[in-house]
Enzyme design. Structure first.
Site, mmCIF file in Angstrom:
data_model
loop_
_atom_site.group_PDB
_atom_site.id
_atom_site.type_symbol
_atom_site.label_atom_id
_atom_site.label_comp_id
_atom_site.label_asym_id
_atom_site.label_seq_id
_atom_site.Cartn_x
_atom_site.Cartn_y
_atom_site.Cartn_z
ATOM 1 N N TYR A 139 0.824 -1.209 0.000
ATOM 2 C CA TYR A 139 0.000 0.000 0.000
ATOM 3 C C TYR A 139 0.860 1.262 0.000
ATOM 4 O O TYR A 139 0.474 2.275 -0.548
ATOM 5 C CB TYR A 139 -0.916 0.023 1.237
ATOM 6 C CG TYR A 139 -2.209 -0.723 1.072
ATOM 7 C CD1 TYR A 139 -2.223 -2.064 0.711
ATOM 8 C CD2 TYR A 139 -3.428 -0.090 1.285
ATOM 9 C CE1 TYR A 139 -3.414 -2.749 0.580
ATOM 10 C CE2 TYR A 139 -4.633 -0.767 1.153
ATOM 11 C CZ TYR A 139 -4.613 -2.100 0.803
ATOM 12 O OH TYR A 139 -5.802 -2.768 0.669
ATOM 13 N N LYS B 90 3.678 -15.430 2.012
ATOM 14 C CA LYS B 90 3.902 -16.100 0.725
ATOM 15 C C LYS B 90 5.403 -16.346 0.646
ATOM 16 O O LYS B 90 6.110 -15.854 -0.241
ATOM 17 C CB LYS B 90 3.360 -15.202 -0.411
ATOM 18 C CG LYS B 90 3.323 -15.849 -1.783
ATOM 19 C CD LYS B 90 2.268 -16.944 -1.948
ATOM 20 C CE LYS B 90 2.424 -17.616 -3.310
ATOM 21 N NZ LYS B 90 1.631 -18.849 -3.449
ATOM 22 N N ASP C 200 -2.424 -18.369 -0.151
ATOM 23 C CA ASP C 200 -3.400 -19.054 -1.014
ATOM 24 C C ASP C 200 -4.058 -20.205 -0.259
ATOM 25 O O ASP C 200 -5.283 -20.382 -0.295
ATOM 26 C CB ASP C 200 -2.750 -19.531 -2.325
ATOM 27 C CG ASP C 200 -1.423 -20.260 -2.128
ATOM 28 O OD1 ASP C 200 -0.889 -20.269 -0.999
ATOM 29 O OD2 ASP C 200 -0.912 -20.835 -3.107
ATOM 30 N N ASP D 235 -6.159 -7.308 4.017
ATOM 31 C CA ASP D 235 -7.304 -6.666 3.358
ATOM 32 C C ASP D 235 -8.186 -7.729 2.718
ATOM 33 O O ASP D 235 -9.404 -7.755 2.898
ATOM 34 C CB ASP D 235 -6.784 -5.683 2.288
ATOM 35 C CG ASP D 235 -7.916 -5.030 1.532
ATOM 36 O OD1 ASP D 235 -8.893 -4.602 2.174
ATOM 37 O OD2 ASP D 235 -7.832 -4.960 0.281
ATOM 38 N N ASP E 40 -12.035 -9.533 4.316
ATOM 39 C CA ASP E 40 -13.333 -9.531 3.627
ATOM 40 C C ASP E 40 -13.874 -10.951 3.511
ATOM 41 O O ASP E 40 -15.063 -11.196 3.704
ATOM 42 C CB ASP E 40 -13.202 -8.951 2.204
ATOM 43 C CG ASP E 40 -13.442 -7.448 2.154
ATOM 44 O OD1 ASP E 40 -13.203 -6.774 3.177
ATOM 45 O OD2 ASP E 40 -13.860 -6.941 1.089
HETATM 46 C C1 IPM Z 1 -10.313 -1.665 3.955
HETATM 47 C C2 IPM Z 1 -10.623 -1.055 2.620
HETATM 48 C C3 IPM Z 1 -9.512 -0.063 2.259
HETATM 49 C C4 IPM Z 1 -8.203 -0.853 2.184
HETATM 50 C C5 IPM Z 1 -9.767 0.720 0.965
HETATM 51 C C6 IPM Z 1 -11.085 1.474 0.985
HETATM 52 C C7 IPM Z 1 -8.641 1.665 0.645
HETATM 53 O O1 IPM Z 1 -10.790 -2.033 1.666
HETATM 54 O O2 IPM Z 1 -10.176 -0.923 4.951
HETATM 55 O O3 IPM Z 1 -10.226 -2.893 4.031
HETATM 56 O O4 IPM Z 1 -7.891 -1.422 1.126
HETATM 57 O O5 IPM Z 1 -7.482 -0.888 3.179
HETATM 58 MG MG MG Z 2 -10.770 -4.004 2.405
#
Ligand code: IPM
Ligand code: MG
Length: 370
Positions: free
Chosen positions: A147, A198, A230, A254, A258
């Site tokens: 990032y 990884k 993975d 990240d 999710d």
């Molecule tokens: C998160 C989001 C952010 C990230 C985005 C909105 C920049 O997906 O906080 O997980 O990638 O960190």
């Molecule tokens: Mg995210």
């Protein structure tokens, strides 16, 4: 603590941000009364709301408010379809969210994923795979890796050919400090830590694994294992109950957070705490739902406010040491779910004794349960 003022900067942002923030503030006002606190919440624009109000995703006045506050309660920013002419560096994701993470040194991102038993129907996995319940804490490094690594740019190689470069970079101290956070939190849970990397391909992965292993020697009571990312993504789907704490670098965290959130029924249920280094008895904290702006349902009283409200609970616990207040909120959320309140994302018509409610009704039900 009752004589101290809790100074909170509330940045609701875009999309569903303002609606879910309203519910979190509603709940905080009840907690304030119940625990005799003095809570000073100051709201300020961020994201597209900042661009509209002051021409910048993070207006100077908003940043100043954050610097003068004990912590930030954040909504969400970013509307992918708005104004493609604004350069990517000035768009809310980079200019507000990533900037704040860096500005306040918020290197430790904690994302607790828990599937309440009443919501087992919202989990995409079969009942057998859910076992006795899913309860995972993702610890994500938040200020390093791909990032932020330099160089980060798009350049012209020859006419008509572009090259995009992102750089993955970690130093030993950056890995050590996030590893300590992960081991310490694992100690307070089921004492199991899975470190994701990884290492079969990336230099970063080899260093990550070495450093985490070394730090782990200081925590002999925590069982440490390592998994390639993975395989980790696959294991989360096959057998999520094997995980307690998952330690990840920025981008892997990240992605896996999710995935883990989907297992817990909905992204609308996932709060997060982003913490900086300890200074005295305080850490500066940033608290946000992990779900994003959800522009498709914004302004319709459809959004699930639980992630935002649980983020306020994490704020009470981590920024103010008010564990009782945090537990009061978490218990009220569990009660609101147990008594059948469901926003659309966690509603199933097959459930008996459950009813679909809007954002404000869910907030009211939680506030009433404090
Ligand atoms: C998160 C989001 C952010 C990230 C985005 C909105 C920049 O997906 O906080 O997980 O990638 O960190
Ligand atoms: Mg995210």
């Amino acid at each position: 603590m009752s004589s101290t003022v809790l100074k909170i900067a509330a940045l609701a942002g875009d999309g569903i941000g303002p609606e879910v923030m309203r519910e979190a503030i509603k709940v905080m006002r009840v907690v304030e009364k119940k625990f005799s606190l003095t809570v000073k919440i100051t709201e300020a624009p961020v994201g597209w709301a900042g661009i509209d109000a002051a021409g910048k995703a993070l207006p100077a006045a908003t940043l100043k408010l954050c610097q003068e506050s004990d912590c930030i309660l954040f909504g969400s920013v970013g509307l992918p379809d708005r104004d493609p002419t604004i350069p990517k560096e000035e768009r809310p994701e980079r200019a507000a969210l990533l900037r704040l993470r860096k500005e306040f040194g918020l290197f430790a991102n904690l994302r607790p994923v828990k599937l309440p038993k009443e919501l087992s129907h919202s989990c995409p996995l079969s009942k057998e795979r859910q076992g006795d319940g899913i309860d995972i804490l993702v610890v994500r490094e938040l200020t390093g890796g791909m990032y932020f690594g330099q160089p980060k740019k798009t350049e012209t190689v020859t006419t008509g050919i572009l090259r995009a470069i992102d750089t993955m970079v970690y130093t030993t101290p950056e890995i050590e400090r996030i590893a300590h956070v992960a081991f310490r939190t694992a100690r307070l849970r089921r004492k199991k830590l899975t470190s994701i990397d990884k290492a079969n391909v990336l230099e970063n992965g080899v260093l990550w694994r070495d450093v985490v292993t070394t730090v782990g020697k200081q925590y002999p009571d925590v069982a440490l294992d390592h998994m390639f990312v993975d395989n980790g993504a696959m294991q989360l789907i096959l057998k999520p109950t094997q995980f307690d704490v998952l330690l990840c670098e920025n981008m892997f965290g990240d992605i896996l957070s999710d995935e883990a959130a989907a297992l817990a029924g909905s992204l609308g249920m996932l709060p997060s705490a982003s913490l900086g280094a300890q200074s005295g008895d305080r850490v500066f904290g940033f608290y946000e739902p992990a779900g994003g702006t959800a522009p498709d349902i914004a302004g319709k009283n459809l959004a699930n406010p639980i992630a935002q409200i649980l983020s306020a609970a994490l704020m009470l616990r981590h920024s103010f040491g008010l564990n009782a207040g945090a537990v009061a909120i978490e218990t009220a959320v569990s009660k609101a779910i147990a008594s059948g309140n469901r926003t659309g994302d966690i509603f199933s018509p097959t459930e008996t004794n459950a009813r679909k409610v809007g954002t404000t009704q869910m907030g009211d039900a939680i506030a009433a349960g404090i």
